[in-house]
Design a protein around this motif. Structure first.
Motif, PDB file in Angstrom:
ATOM      1  N   LEU A 284      36.069  50.920  58.208  1.00 42.31           N
ATOM      2  CA  LEU A 284      35.441  51.234  58.996  1.00 42.31           C
ATOM      3  C   LEU A 284      35.817  51.557  60.510  1.00 42.31           C
ATOM      4  N   ALA A 285      35.860  50.321  61.033  1.00 43.74           N
ATOM      5  CA  ALA A 285      36.470  50.208  62.446  1.00 43.74           C
ATOM      6  C   ALA A 285      37.966  49.995  62.496  1.00 43.74           C
ATOM      7  N   CYS A 286      38.333  50.955  61.449  1.00 41.93           N
ATOM      8  CA  CYS A 286      40.586  51.368  61.644  1.00 41.93           C
ATOM      9  C   CYS A 286      40.994  50.184  61.689  1.00 41.93           C
ATOM     10  N   ALA A 287      40.493  48.873  61.838  1.00 42.84           N
ATOM     11  CA  ALA A 287      41.225  47.699  61.750  1.00 42.84           C
ATOM     12  C   ALA A 287      41.959  47.713  60.444  1.00 42.84           C
ATOM     13  N   LYS A 288      41.532  47.599  59.396  1.00 43.31           N
ATOM     14  CA  LYS A 288      42.085  47.961  58.090  1.00 43.31           C
ATOM     15  C   LYS A 288      42.282  49.220  57.304  1.00 43.31           C
ATOM     16  N   THR A 289      43.288  49.127  56.390  1.00 40.41           N
ATOM     17  CA  THR A 289      43.170  50.552  55.275  1.00 40.41           C
ATOM     18  C   THR A 289      42.498  49.508  54.149  1.00 40.41           C
ATOM     19  N   THR A 290      41.754  50.762  53.464  1.00 41.86           N
ATOM     20  CA  THR A 290      41.194  50.465  52.214  1.00 41.86           C
ATOM     21  C   THR A 290      42.504  49.617  51.195  1.00 41.86           C
ATOM     22  N   GLU A 291      43.890  50.524  51.119  1.00 40.19           N
ATOM     23  CA  GLU A 291      44.554  49.854  50.878  1.00 40.19           C
ATOM     24  C   GLU A 291      44.533  47.505  50.848  1.00 40.19           C
ATOM     25  N   GLU A 292      44.835  47.654  52.233  1.00 38.65           N
ATOM     26  CA  GLU A 292      44.537  46.350  52.744  1.00 38.65           C
ATOM     27  C   GLU A 292      43.853  45.261  52.146  1.00 38.65           C
ATOM     28  N   ILE A 293      42.548  45.441  51.588  1.00 37.78           N
ATOM     29  CA  ILE A 293      41.459  45.025  51.396  1.00 37.78           C
ATOM     30  C   ILE A 293      41.474  44.720  49.648  1.00 37.78           C
ATOM     31  N   PHE A 294      42.627  44.864  49.279  1.00 32.53           N
ATOM     32  CA  PHE A 294      42.521  44.675  47.540  1.00 32.53           C
ATOM     33  C   PHE A 294      42.253  43.326  47.687  1.00 32.53           C
ATOM     34  N   LEU A 295      41.859  42.782  46.902  1.00 30.21           N
ATOM     35  CA  LEU A 295      42.593  41.466  46.248  1.00 30.21           C
ATOM     36  C   LEU A 295      42.961  40.717  45.029  1.00 30.21           C
ATOM     37  N   ASN A 296      42.678  41.115  43.689  1.00 36.05           N
ATOM     38  CA  ASN A 296      43.393  41.347  42.844  1.00 36.05           C
ATOM     39  C   ASN A 296      44.240  42.556  42.499  1.00 36.05           C
ATOM     40  N   SER A 297      45.750  41.963  41.808  1.00 41.29           N
ATOM     41  CA  SER A 297      45.740  44.064  41.439  1.00 41.29           C
ATOM     42  C   SER A 297      45.468  44.027  39.912  1.00 41.29           C
ATOM     43  N   ARG A 298      46.165  45.369  39.025  1.00 42.32           N
ATOM     44  CA  ARG A 298      45.924  45.459  38.108  1.00 42.32           C
ATOM     45  C   ARG A 298      46.788  44.524  37.497  1.00 42.32           C
ATOM     46  N   GLU A 299      47.788  44.292  37.292  1.00 40.56           N
ATOM     47  CA  GLU A 299      49.000  43.523  37.235  1.00 40.56           C
ATOM     48  C   GLU A 299      47.873  42.021  36.743  1.00 40.56           C
ATOM     49  N   TRP A 300      47.315  41.570  38.069  1.00 37.21           N
ATOM     50  CA  TRP A 300      46.534  40.745  37.752  1.00 37.21           C
ATOM     51  C   TRP A 300      46.131  40.146  37.145  1.00 37.21           C
TER      52      TRP A 300
END
Ligand code: SRM
Ligand SMILES: Cc1cc2nc3c(=O)[nH]c(=O)nc-3n(C[C@H](O)[C@H](O)[C@H](O)COP(=O)(O)OP(=O)(O)OC[C@H]3O[C@@H](n4cnc5c(N)ncnc54)[C@H](O)[C@@H]3O)c2cc1C
Ligand code: SF4
Ligand code: FES
Lengths: 112, 803
Positions: free
Chosen positions: B51-67
């Motif tokens: 929300l504060a423009c410091a990160k994008t949504t993509e950057e906060i995912f923790l576990n990928s589908r591959e995981w």
């Protein structure tokens, strides 16, 4: 014997027009031997203080203007344009002058 | 043996943390996860940063589908579970489909609490819990101006700051007499209020919202006092409620949360619960650290062992608002008989520290303004350490001067370093060794440490330093651009780019700056660097030197330094300079240390005339820009010279002249390693060697003396230009304003610089060159332009003098 003190009169002097000072900047204005820095603030209002910085005489009219302060170009003292007080050095200050705008003209109130 | 089947309801932080722990066990069960949200697991904490423009949504995912695939976990994203049939050991999905389990883990988190008020169904009313909330709020904020945040707790304040960054005027309305009353006492709350207000956020205390008004869309809110304030957005952050509906309907024991015992099991022996939805001995937790502790215990229990026991957690909270440092932990308002308070307060500096002692043990603490002592205090609370012997230095060292550094070396392996994610020193040290990690980011990826509030960053750096010794490269330090901005250069850069802000005024209007004036030149530079072609140059936002293209002197006059490429001049040019000096009564003509000529004591109004008469380009001696390129006589004349330093120096100066930089950039080219042009101590220094050239960067011989680092050795002059260009552009984009290369190069590290600017595969070197050429093509000589056409009729003159 006591000498009666004569009250100094306030006089209005013209200091050019509103267009003479770009918004957000200041200009130096001299009346008799007094130099005054007049500022055109971002919100459209005007302010005026003694021209010479109380630190080492830097030209305040050349300073960067913040919302309601000016930063001396020589060593960065910051002066509150509403009170004339040096921010962070509350003992030091410059004189402020009331400014009025009439029909696009800058009118300054100084002691005559 | 048939694998046991585990079903997890809730693909959030607690659910997945438990799964990660389970996967560490010898024979993990077959796992199926149902997640109400249509995503893989992400770090909910960082929604504030999004929300504060410091990160994008993509950057906060923790576990990928591959995981999930790699661990054979069946993920059903976006599938809501609507019932649990305990008799048949099945869960029921929305579609009516049933899935069987041997063991069940409930991790349904919590739901936002909506206090009783009218009009909450209007458009523009939001809660702040998940990605969808955040993204729709961001879109709404882009189109609207005013916001009211209802609830001045942690979440509300983080949201308020975020919305301010998004350009909104924000009012926080809080029911209680001070902000964050769950974490702060009244004194700290009052200081915090001042700090928040400094960011341009309005705060109303003791205030209840009765109604949200508007036709379909929010237009105003009404308080219980009857007062109305206009707004386009209302965000409700009034607290959370454990999400227990499923469990309750299934017949599990529930009070405020799902009741769990020491092994995180519910009232049904095969059903476990973790996270915000649980209640343990009367406690519910709304933080990640306790959840991580619960996850370990639950995983152990699900694997059939009872060796781990959960005994409750000590909550510690950190406010993630850029510019405010605040941590609160434990029980800070104890007032039992044997309780004492130790406080230190300096409200003007925004500092307040309080430690509550019960007997000789720390029960709780509040740290505002300076939070370095947080990890140590928390550890003392957790362990119940007897602090009697060092009471005097609980907040300060014996001399009362500096807060003591935290002795990370003295910490036990099982002590917590990252409080948010509950990661121990041992885990981090282990990860550094096993995965050969070298920075905070790597550690974050492997252990989750330091991925939320970042207050453990300095501890992690120490651990890295201990482990890596001399090969350790300090992480770039992150500085706010200015006290009024409370935002880093990177964050502001992102806002400027996203919102296409092209002038100081629009940046100011965006609410990112407090307009103190100090950061005006820095922001102007940032804008010109991001939008070389179409940035709107506003003179009032630049230093006097850049408004009149000359250097101001102590008496208010100016100096004029014409460009003398590579220090090489001609009789004709010298004659012109001499004529000008006489004509304008220049007070002093001086040969500078930069191999050029300075005309000192020039009146402001004479500047444009002098430039016109000189007809030599500006030397930019007044600007944070490329200054000189010093050269020596080189191979053309000198008996030792092995390279044509003069020619290369002149070419460099022509290529780089006129470019603005974070701080001044001085260069030199020497014809041999005798180094007569002092290349080793320049921002960019070039030295001819037998058969080629060396390029050094980050050198200095001013307030600091530093020999430059060798950037590269190349064969021909063209390659020197190429390397210098890439470095210069990289510095322009990544240097902090007023950071010379002698600080910049060690901060980033020469290896990193080389990797970024020379690694062809990444494509970045070419892009750097491209952006450089774009910037260079926008350069105009200010002396030429403004001696003909001043930007304002009084650019160079005072007002009329009245006698
Ligand atoms: C004119 C000159 C001295 C001279 O008479 O030779 C000079 C004059 C000033 N220097 Fe310098 N420096 C001059 C060469 C140097 C050099 C030597 C060099 O460039 O080879 C250095 C050391 C190298 C370096 O920069 O690392 C030098 C290190 C400084 C510093 C310290 C920078 C630092 O971070 O270490 C400052 C202060 C600053 O930048 O904040 C400074 C600042 C200044 C200023 C601009 C002070 C100011 O902000 O007003 C002086 C302007 C005087 C005036 O009114 O015109 N000057 N200054 C030289 C102009 C060179 C040119 O042709 O452009
Ligand atoms: C903006 C923000 C900032 C925060 N900052 C911090 C912080 O700085 N520090 C800190 O410690 N904590 C912070 N928190 C709190 C922290 O995020 C939570 O404590 C943590 O996420 C709780 O984890 P959980 O797994 O219990 O719940 P969640 O992470 O909410 O996960 C629950 C999941 O279950 C799903 N679910 C619910 N019901 C069902 C169902 N019936 N079927 C299927 N799926 C279902 C939900 O969709 C959700 O995805 C913050 C929270 C927010 C929103
Ligand atoms: S050394 Fe440089 S900054 Fe100092 S007085 Fe001389 S010219 Fe000015
Ligand atoms: S003369 Fe103004 S700050 Fe020094």
């Amino acid at each position: 014997m006591e000498i009666p003190v004569e009250h100094k009169k306030m006089v209005l002097v013209r200091a050019g027009t509103v267009e003479d000072i770009p918004r957000g900047e200041g200009r130096c204005f001299t009346i008799q031997d007094r130099r005054i820095a007049i500022f055109h603030l971002e919100d459209g209002s005007f302010g005026a203080v003694d021209h010479d910085c109380p630190h080492r005489g830097g030209p305040l009219s050349d300073g960067i203007v913040g919302r309601d302060s000016v930063i001396c170009p020589l060593h960065g003292w910051r002066i509150d344009l509403r009170t004339g007080v040096v921010i962070g050095q509350e003992g030091k200050s410059v004189k402020t002058y009331p400014v009025r705008i009439e029909q696009g003209e800058i009118l300054l109130k100084v002691q005559g | 043996m048939k694998h046991e089947r585990l079903i997890v309801i809730g693909n959030g932080m607690a659910g997945v943390a438990t799964i990660e722990e389970i996967l560490k066990k010898p024979s993990p069960p077959t796992i199926t996860v149902f997640g109400g949200e249509p995503h893989v697991n992400y770090n909910r904490i960082l929604l504030s940063d999004v929300l504060a423009c410091a990160k994008t949504t993509e950057e906060i995912f923790l576990n990928s589908r591959e995981w999930y695939e790699k661990h054979a976990i069946q993920l059903h994203p976006g599938v809501f579970i609507t019932g649990i049939d305990l008799d048949h050991k099945q869960v029921i999905a929305q579609s009516g489909e049933r899935y069987e389990f041997d063991k069940l883990l409930i991790a349904t988190g919590s739901v936002p609490l909506i206090p009783p008020m009218k009009g909450v169904d209007k458009k523009g009313v939001f809660t702040f819990r998940n990605i969808e909330d955040t993204e729709s709020m961001i879109q709404w904020a882009a189109r609207n101006d005013r916001a009211v945040v209802i609830g001045g707790g942690l979440l509300g304040l983080e949201a308020a700051r975020g919305l301010t960054n998004r350009g909104m005027m924000v009012t926080v309305v809080h029911l209680m007499g001070h902000l964050m009353e769950k974490q702060l006492d009244a004194t700290a709350g009052a200081i915090l209020k001042t700090e928040v207000e400094k960011m341009g956020i309005e705060v109303r205390l003791n205030c209840t919202v009765k109604e949200i008004l508007g036709k379909g869309k929010v237009e105003a809110v009404r308080f219980s006092t009857g007062d109305l304030i206009k707004t386009d957005l209302a965000l409700i952050t009034a607290g959370i409620r454990p999400n227990v509906k499923l469990a309750e309907e299934a017949g599990l024991a529930v009070k405020r949360g799902i009741l769990v015992g020491y092994h995180m099991q519910s009232s049904h022996p095969e059903v476990f619960a973790v996270g915000e939805c649980v209640e343990f001995r009367g406690w519910t937790y709304g933080l990640v650290a306790p959840i991580m502790e619960q996850a370990k215990v639950a995983a152990e229990a699900i694997a059939g062992s009872r060796s781990l026991v959960y005994g409750g957690s000590t909550p510690a909270t950190t406010l993630k608002v850029a510019g405010i440092r605040l941590t609160s932990m434990g029980d800070f308002q104890q007032n039992g008989a044997d309780c004492e308070e130790i406080t230190y307060a300096d409200p003007n500096m925004g500092i307040y520290k309080k430690v509550v002692l019960q007997g000789n043990r720390v029960a709780g603490a509040i740290l505002l303004g300076e939070t370095e002592d947080g990890p140590r205090l928390l550890e003392w609370i957790r362990k119940g350490t007897d602090v009697g012997p060092f009471r005097k230095s609980l907040l300060w060292d014996g001399n009362g001067a500096q807060p003591r550094p935290i002795p990370v070396a003295g910490m036990q392996d099982n002590e917590t370093v990252c409080g948010c994610m509950s990661v121990t020193k041992g885990t981090i040290v282990e990860a550094i060794k096993t995965h050969k990690l070298t920075d905070r980011e790597g550690i974050g990826e492997k252990t989750r440490a330091c991925t939320s509030c970042k207050s453990c960053g300095p501890l992690i750096d120490q651990l890295l330093e201990d482990a890596l010794g001399s090969t350790y490269v300090a992480a770039p330090k992150v500085n706010d651009l200015c006290a009024c901005a409370r935002m880093t250069r990177q964050a502001l850069r992102q806002v400027i780019q996203e919102r296409q802000l092209k002038s100081y005024s629009t940046v100011k209007e965006s609410g990112c700056l407090g307009d103190c004036g100090v950061c005006k030149p820095g922001v102007s530079f940032l804008l010109s660097e991001i939008w070389p072609k179409d940035y709107a140059d506003e003179r009032q936002a630049r230093f006097i030197n850049d408004r009149v293209h000359a250097n101001i002197q102590k008496d208010g006059t100016f100096s004029v330094v014409p460009r003398i490429y590579g220090g090489v001049t001609s009789p004709e040019q010298l004659r012109r300079i001499a004529d000008v000096a006489e004509k304008y009564n220049v007070r002093m003509v001086k040969i500078t240390g930069g191999q050029r000529i300075d005309l000192l004591g020039v009146k402001k109004e004479d500047l444009p005339k002098i430039w016109a008469d000189l007809d030599i380009p500006s030397g930019h001696a007044y600007a944070k820009a490329v200054r000189t390129v010093k050269t020596c006589v080189g191979s053309d004349f000198c008996r030792f010279g092995v390279g044509d330093s003069t020619a290369l120096g002149i070419e460099m100066e022509k290529r780089f002249e006129g470019l603005y930089t974070p701080h001044k950039v001085k260069m030199a080219v020497s014809g041999c390693p005798r180094n007569c042009a002092e290349s080793y101590v320049k921002d960019i220094g070039v030295v001819a060697i037998e058969g080629g050239w060396e390029v050094y960067v980050g050198g200095a011989a001013g307030m600091n003396v530093r020999k430059g680092d060798l950037l590269c050795r190349v064969d021909i002059g063209q390659e020197v230009l190429d390397a210098a260009t890439k470095f210069l552009q990289y510095y322009r984009e990544n240097g902090e304003y007023m950071e010379r290369t002698y600080d910049f190069v060690p901060r980033i590290g020469i290896e990193t610089i080389r990797r970024v600017i020379f690694n062809k595969i990444s494509g970045e070197p070419d892009r750097l060159l491209e952006r450089f050429h774009e910037a260079k093509s926008a350069v105009v000589d200010p002396w030429k332009k403004e001696s003909r056409r001043p930007v304002h009729k009084r650019q160079f003159s005072d007002l009329t003098i009245v006698e």
